[in-house]
Design a protein around this motif. Structure first.
Motif, mmCIF file in Angstrom:
data_model
loop_
_atom_site.group_PDB
_atom_site.id
_atom_site.type_symbol
_atom_site.label_atom_id
_atom_site.label_comp_id
_atom_site.label_asym_id
_atom_site.label_seq_id
_atom_site.Cartn_x
_atom_site.Cartn_y
_atom_site.Cartn_z
ATOM 1 N N LEU A 160 -36.714 -35.986 39.732
ATOM 2 C CA LEU A 160 -36.062 -36.898 38.793
ATOM 3 C C LEU A 160 -34.957 -36.193 38.012
ATOM 4 C CD1 LEU A 160 -39.148 -38.893 37.450
ATOM 5 C CD2 LEU A 160 -37.389 -39.680 39.051
ATOM 6 N N GLN A 200 -32.196 -36.953 31.174
ATOM 7 C CA GLN A 200 -32.623 -35.980 32.180
ATOM 8 C C GLN A 200 -31.590 -34.888 32.402
ATOM 9 O OE1 GLN A 200 -33.420 -38.507 35.548
ATOM 10 N NE2 GLN A 200 -35.236 -39.424 34.625
ATOM 11 N N SER A 245 -42.353 -39.812 42.032
ATOM 12 C CA SER A 245 -40.984 -39.843 41.534
ATOM 13 C C SER A 245 -40.510 -41.276 41.319
ATOM 14 C CB SER A 245 -40.041 -39.139 42.520
ATOM 15 O OG SER A 245 -40.339 -37.773 42.637
ATOM 16 N N ARG A 292 -40.560 -43.021 37.792
ATOM 17 C CA ARG A 292 -39.519 -42.700 36.806
ATOM 18 C C ARG A 292 -40.088 -42.221 35.474
ATOM 19 N NH1 ARG A 292 -34.988 -42.508 39.873
ATOM 20 N NH2 ARG A 292 -35.146 -44.135 41.451
#
Length: 483
Positions: free
Chosen positions: A129, A284, A365, A368
């Motif tokens: 991610l 992220q 993944s 999220r």
């Protein structure tokens, strides 16, 4: 005099496998020296320098996160000193499973091994991610069109053999390290005290501008400080592929954690110190966000740092796949997990141990839930730390005569320090997310149920960790039998 016998081996039933059993389960030996092992340890973690730590800023404040970082650095230094000794006693691919198994028998050894598998498989999902986040920041493209090729290419390279994997990892880690140094060089001069203390002060006990969430912020910062060291303990998993594991594993471990500590402090000073703690509390790609805020979206170095971040995150992805595949391989080879998972191909790669957990990571993944994945990763990691440090203490007390080519500085005081701090981090994970911690515990229980109902009756006597234990207990039983 032989070590005092224990009865842990009697909780398992051994099978004698066919003569070619281990022949189909051989790793590519002698490929890694201590420098490459140090790079492996750094690569496990380097994604955590680019992302994940920033989720701790709103919960802990900069001061809480920094104090947590110092405490977790103490834990990891103590942990690696202790693991370095254990790795010279049992230099096999079993890593933490082998250490706990040697000290406490198959049940707790299996639990340690499964906790490590959880840690690395879930961390792989989180790192994917972070890769997507930085890739999207660079190209505007995200989603499955990024995740699917990432997983497919990484799995393919790992299945193709250790030599190619470690060589590529070395190159990627070097690019990432250069990118981090450039980021720090361009950001640190803009450090301002006001930037790190720009979060609103709560009414919590002990709250100040430095600790906006009060003393609770230090507690809440533990999992996110761990993200800047998480998985470095996986270096012993490469013991069977090291040139000289007795010397190379301790050197690689200690060098890796030292470099990671220096980088972690500099990143935590330079990114929030230049861009502001409040600005980086989500997202992220915190380093890209910080650099863009300070230097603008058109600065030519912005793209270089983004590419370096992608290289570092890819290196971590590589290393985590290596780690979970070796732990699954070792548990499978010994019969704890289905034996087909430890079969190696003609390139000496445990291909099913790479692919099957990788498919699980890919599915995770898709949730999220990067911040929740971090909690479960730390929950699993700290559980394994507790078992490994307890193993170090137990072997020092119960088996002082074991040959130890490397001895932990400070002895059991060092491992007790790591044990206490790991226990605190474990408690933090539960307090921050009771539901996800319960999910992790329920999954561990399912694996333990498989062990008690099936695999403990089908362990393989010739597997390295099991062969060592059966020979030791047989000798101890013989010495203590009536003459």
């Amino acid at each position: 005099m032989a070590d005092k016998p224990d009865l842990h081996h009697r909780a398992a039933d051994y099978e004698i496998a066919s003569p070619d059993y281990l022949g189909k389960r051989q790793l590519d030996k002698g490929r890694a020296g201590w420098i490459l092992l140090a790079v492996l340890g750094i690569s496990y973690v380097i994604a955590g320098e680019f992302a994940a730590w920033n989720y701790g800023l709103p919960l802990a404040g900069w001061g809480g996160l920094f104090i947590a970082l110092i405490l977790m650095a103490v834990m990891y230094f103590c942990l690696t000193f202790s693991l370095a000794e254990l790795a010279t006693i049992i230099p096999t691919a079993g890593g933490g499973y082998g250490f706990a198994r040697r000290a406490f028998g198959p049940t707790l050894g299996y639990l340690a091994g499964i906790a490590i598998v959880f840690e690395y498989t879930l961390a792989t999902a989180g790192v994917a991610l972070f890769f997507e986040g930085y890739f999207q920041a660079l190209t505007g493209i995200g989603g499955l069109v990024v995740l699917i090729p990432l997983y497919v290419i990484m799995m393919f390279i790992h299945v193709n053999g250790i030599r190619e994997s470690l060589t590529l990892m070395l190159v990627l880690a070097a690019i990432a390290g250069l990118g981090l140094l450039l980021f720090i060089a361009f950001m640190l001069p803009a450090f301002e005290l006001a930037n790190i203390m720009d979060l609103p002060v709560s009414d919590a006990w002990g709250a100040t501008r430095f600790l906006p969430q009060g003393y609770y912020g230090i507690w809440a910062g533990f999992p996110f400080a761990i993200a800047m060291f998480l998985a470095v303990e996986g270096v012993p998993l490469a013991a069977e592929e090291a040139a000289n594991p007795v010397k190379d594993v301790p050197r690689g471990l200690i060098a890796a954690v030292t470099v990671l500590f220096i980088i972690a402090v500099l990143v935590l000073l330079s990114a929030p110190g230049a861009a502001g703690s409040g600005y980086l509390g989500s997202g992220q790609d915190p380093l890209m966000a910080a650099f863009t805020k300070l230097h603008g979206p058109d600065h030519p170095l912005r793209y270089g740092i983004n590419l370096a971040a992608l290289a570092g995150i890819t290196a971590s992805f590589f290393s985590l796949v290596f780690a979970y595949s070796r732990q699954v391989f070792s548990l499978s080879r010994a019969g704890y997990l289905p034996r087909f998972l430890s079969v190696t191909n003609r390139r000496k790669a445990p291909y099913l141990a790479v692919i099957i957990p990788g498919a699980v990571a890919f599915a995770l993944s898709l949730t999220r839930a990067a911040d929740q994945i971090i909690i479960i990763v730390v929950f699993s990691a700290t559980l394994s730390y507790l078992l490994m440090m307890a193993a170090h203490i137990a072997l020092r007390l119960r088996a002082p005569g074991l040959e130890r080519p490397y001895r932990t500085p400070g002895g059991i005081a060092t491992s007790i320090t790591a044990l206490v701090l790991a226990g605190l981090a474990f408690a933090v994970c539960i307090s921050l997310s009771i539901i996800w911690s319960a999910v992790a515990a329920a999954c561990l229980c399912c694996f333990l149920l498989y062990f008690w109902l099936y695999s403990r009756h089908h362990l393989v006597a010739q597997a390295p960790e099991e062969e060592f234990e059966t020979m030791r207990t047989a000798a101890a039983d013989l010495e203590n039998s009536p003459t």
